[in-house]
Scaffold this motif. Structure first.
Motif, PDB file in Angstrom:
ATOM      1  N   ARG A 121       0.824  -1.217   0.000  1.00  0.00           N
ATOM      2  CA  ARG A 121       0.000   0.000   0.000  1.00  0.00           C
ATOM      3  C   ARG A 121       0.852   1.260   0.000  1.00  0.00           C
ATOM      4  O   ARG A 121       0.403   2.335  -0.406  1.00  0.00           O
ATOM      5  N   LEU A 122       2.081   1.125   0.491  1.00  0.00           N
ATOM      6  CA  LEU A 122       2.960   2.283   0.645  1.00  0.00           C
ATOM      7  C   LEU A 122       3.788   2.490  -0.618  1.00  0.00           C
ATOM      8  O   LEU A 122       4.005   1.545  -1.385  1.00  0.00           O
ATOM      9  N   PRO A 123       4.289   3.688  -0.812  1.00  0.00           N
ATOM     10  CA  PRO A 123       5.121   3.934  -1.997  1.00  0.00           C
ATOM     11  C   PRO A 123       6.441   3.160  -1.917  1.00  0.00           C
ATOM     12  O   PRO A 123       7.169   3.267  -0.928  1.00  0.00           O
ATOM     13  N   VAL A 124       6.685   2.357  -2.925  1.00  0.00           N
ATOM     14  CA  VAL A 124       7.944   1.611  -3.008  1.00  0.00           C
ATOM     15  C   VAL A 124       8.785   2.301  -4.071  1.00  0.00           C
ATOM     16  O   VAL A 124       8.451   2.277  -5.259  1.00  0.00           O
ATOM     17  N   ARG A 125       9.879   2.906  -3.653  1.00  0.00           N
ATOM     18  CA  ARG A 125      10.561   3.869  -4.512  1.00  0.00           C
ATOM     19  C   ARG A 125      11.678   3.278  -5.379  1.00  0.00           C
ATOM     20  O   ARG A 125      12.190   3.960  -6.253  1.00  0.00           O
ATOM     21  N   THR A 126      12.087   2.066  -5.111  1.00  0.00           N
ATOM     22  CA  THR A 126      13.168   1.494  -5.920  1.00  0.00           C
ATOM     23  C   THR A 126      12.791   0.091  -6.392  1.00  0.00           C
ATOM     24  O   THR A 126      12.018  -0.621  -5.743  1.00  0.00           O
ATOM     25  N   GLU A 127      13.382  -0.316  -7.501  1.00  0.00           N
ATOM     26  CA  GLU A 127      13.138  -1.664  -8.012  1.00  0.00           C
ATOM     27  C   GLU A 127      13.644  -2.712  -7.028  1.00  0.00           C
ATOM     28  O   GLU A 127      13.020  -3.761  -6.839  1.00  0.00           O
ATOM     29  N   ARG A 128      14.775  -2.441  -6.410  1.00  0.00           N
ATOM     30  CA  ARG A 128      15.349  -3.382  -5.433  1.00  0.00           C
ATOM     31  C   ARG A 128      14.367  -3.660  -4.302  1.00  0.00           C
ATOM     32  O   ARG A 128      14.149  -4.813  -3.914  1.00  0.00           O
TER      33      ARG A 128
END
Length: 508
Positions: free
Chosen positions: A115-122
């Motif tokens: 639900r939260l912003p996931v900012r990197t592909e890793r």
């Protein structure tokens, strides 16, 4: 003299003041969990606490790790990776799978992370991997979900070949999904190949040393794990599991004094931290090591201390196994057949745990000459095996089948059918040799191959007995029963050199 007295009084007052000051400002030893560097897109203010939580996770301090990740989530509500960490704290890759409650909590944490912003592909790959484990847990067996996690971490490892944490978590997933019947140890060797170069570059990383020990926890690979074993307790001495883990390698190599020291420290640390399961786990390994070192009184002391603990932990697999195995080890290794025949399984014990007691009673009855009395417990072993097979627990069903074969063999011996008894124990030994033990235990109560040596010696076949004992010792060096038996068998065939070698090892 009059002048000396005031000086003495003043000195005492100064010392008392200094001591009081030191007492007021004393602090516990600083926490030492090793060094982890794990970059995230979370707020910089939680970076240190996040890495501490990961360090706890790497040392299987699951409860403490869960709390640490929860604190990160509180401090930075937008940190999706904190929820990844909480979900990982319920996973227990090398232990028994999480129960319904933990599965539900893990799934909820995965949903919150997404639900939260996931900012990197890793970060997306880390979260996707743990999501693969919790997905459809009500219908998909744990081993299948663990394999899905491993596959997802493999994708991350290919994408980020130079990322330490990605590689370390991937290596652990390989160890966790290694097939117990794969005696080539292919997954463990792959994990070791990943971890060894990281260990050279990051010798203070707790997960690397820890997982190298697990990768090399086999008769074939144990010598490779000795350096990591001797380092891990110094890397993360604040984690009870880090104090215990070296004893996995020490046990494989028959280094009993080192195993004893490791588990004495782990037991004390676990007790001080209220880690009941880890305390019992260390006590089981400690009992085993004391018995192999010939320190029976010390082993008895550890087992007697169970009476002062609340060991009614049938539903807690790790604690229940250790609490059950310890008195069984003491009675069976001491050949106290009367004591062993009266042992009781704890209420609520899992069938694979209760089976140890049924086996002990059946063997004790048979070896004391009462073959018929073993019938009831042999029937209970078969019932446990059927239940485990029905539940899809094939590993444990196989282990209980081995126990049943051993019990029936000793019963046949008690009924004066030595050839059939020997054949039964050979089958059990071959079956046991073809499957690895789990990290839960230092080893079988008595290896089937060692029992075969005992039976061959008792039926006046010392040359075959010596061969069985030597094979048993190759897999489990330093076991006292096998060394004693080999010395007796060597005496019987006039092999004075081997008898002297076995007795020299006993007296070390």
């Amino acid at each position: 003299m009059k002048r000396i007295i005031p000086l003495l009084i003043a000195g005492v007052m100064v010392y008392a003041s200094a001591a009081s000051s030191q007492e007021m400002h004393s602090h516990p030893a600083p926490e030492k969990l090793g060094k982890v560097t794990f970059a995230t897109s979370c707020a910089p203010k939680v970076a240190h606490d996040f890495e501490r939580a990961v360090a706890l996770l790497h040392s299987f301090a699951y409860t403490a790790s869960e709390k640490a990740f929860q604190d990160v989530a509180m401090a930075d509500p937008s940190c999706a990776m904190a929820h990844w960490g909480i979900a990982m704290s319920y996973f227990h890759e090398l232990w028994s799978p999480p129960g319904r409650e933990e599965l539900a909590k893990g799934e909820a944490e995965v949903k919150q992370a997404n639900r939260l912003p996931v900012r990197t592909e890793r970060e997306r790959l880390f979260i996707a991997a743990v999501a693969a484990y919790y997905r459809d847990a009500d219908h998909v067996p744990a081993p299948v979900r663990a394999k899905a996690y491993e596959t997802a971490m493999g994708t991350a490892a290919k994408r980020y070949p130079a990322d330490t944490e990605v590689q370390v978590f991937y290596a652990l997933s390989l160890i966790a999904t290694a097939a117990p019947e794969d005696k080539s140890h292919a997954n463990q060797k792959r994990a070791g190949a990943i971890l060894e170069p990281i260990y050279r570059d990051h010798p203070d990383h707790p997960g690397v040393a820890h997982y190298l020990i697990h990768a090399y926890d086999s008769a074939e690979l144990a010598p490779r794990g000795l350096a990591a074993a001797r380092a891990y307790s110094k890397i993360a001495p604040s984690a009870p599991h880090a104090l215990h883990m070296p004893s996995h390698i020490f046990t494989r190599l028959g280094l009993w004094d080192e195993s004893i020291a490791s588990n004495v420290a782990a037991r004390a640390a676990a007790h001080s931290q209220g880690d009941f399961g880890e305390e019992l786990h260390a006590m089981d390994y400690l009992t085993y090591a004391y018995l192999q070192r010939g320190k029976r009184a010390e082993a008895e002391g550890v087992v007697q201390s169970l009476s002062m603990m609340n060991t009614q932990a049938g539903s807690d697999f790790k604690a229940g196994y250790a609490a059950t195995a310890m008195p069984v080890r003491l009675a069976i290794e001491g050949r106290q057949w009367d004591v062993a025949s009266k042992l009781q399984a704890q209420p609520g014990s899992a069938p694979e745990v209760a089976a140890i007691v049924y086996w002990a009673r059946a063997v004790a009855h048979a070896r004391s000459g009462d073959a018929q009395a073993a019938d009831e417990d042999i029937a209970k072993l078969e019932s446990c095996r059927q239940q485990l097979a029905a539940d899809g627990k094939t590993y444990w069903a196989t282990q209980v089948d081995i126990l049943a074969k051993e019990s029936k063999a000793w019963q046949l011996a008690a009924r004066s059918h030595p050839d059939q008894a020997v054949e039964g124990l050979r089958l059990a030994a071959d079956q046991e040799d073809g499957i690895e033990k789990l990290p839960l235990t230092p080893g079988p109560i008595v290896p089937a191959r060692e029992q075969l040596g005992d039976l061959l010696l008792a039926t006046h076949r010392p040359r075959e007995a010596l061969q069985a004992y030597q094979t048993a010792l190759a897999a489990a060096p330093g076991r006292r029963g096998a060394l004693n038996g080999a010395a007796q068998a060597a005496d019987a065939v006039a092999d004075t050199r081997t008898a002297s070698q076995m007795r020299a090892l006993l007296s070390k």
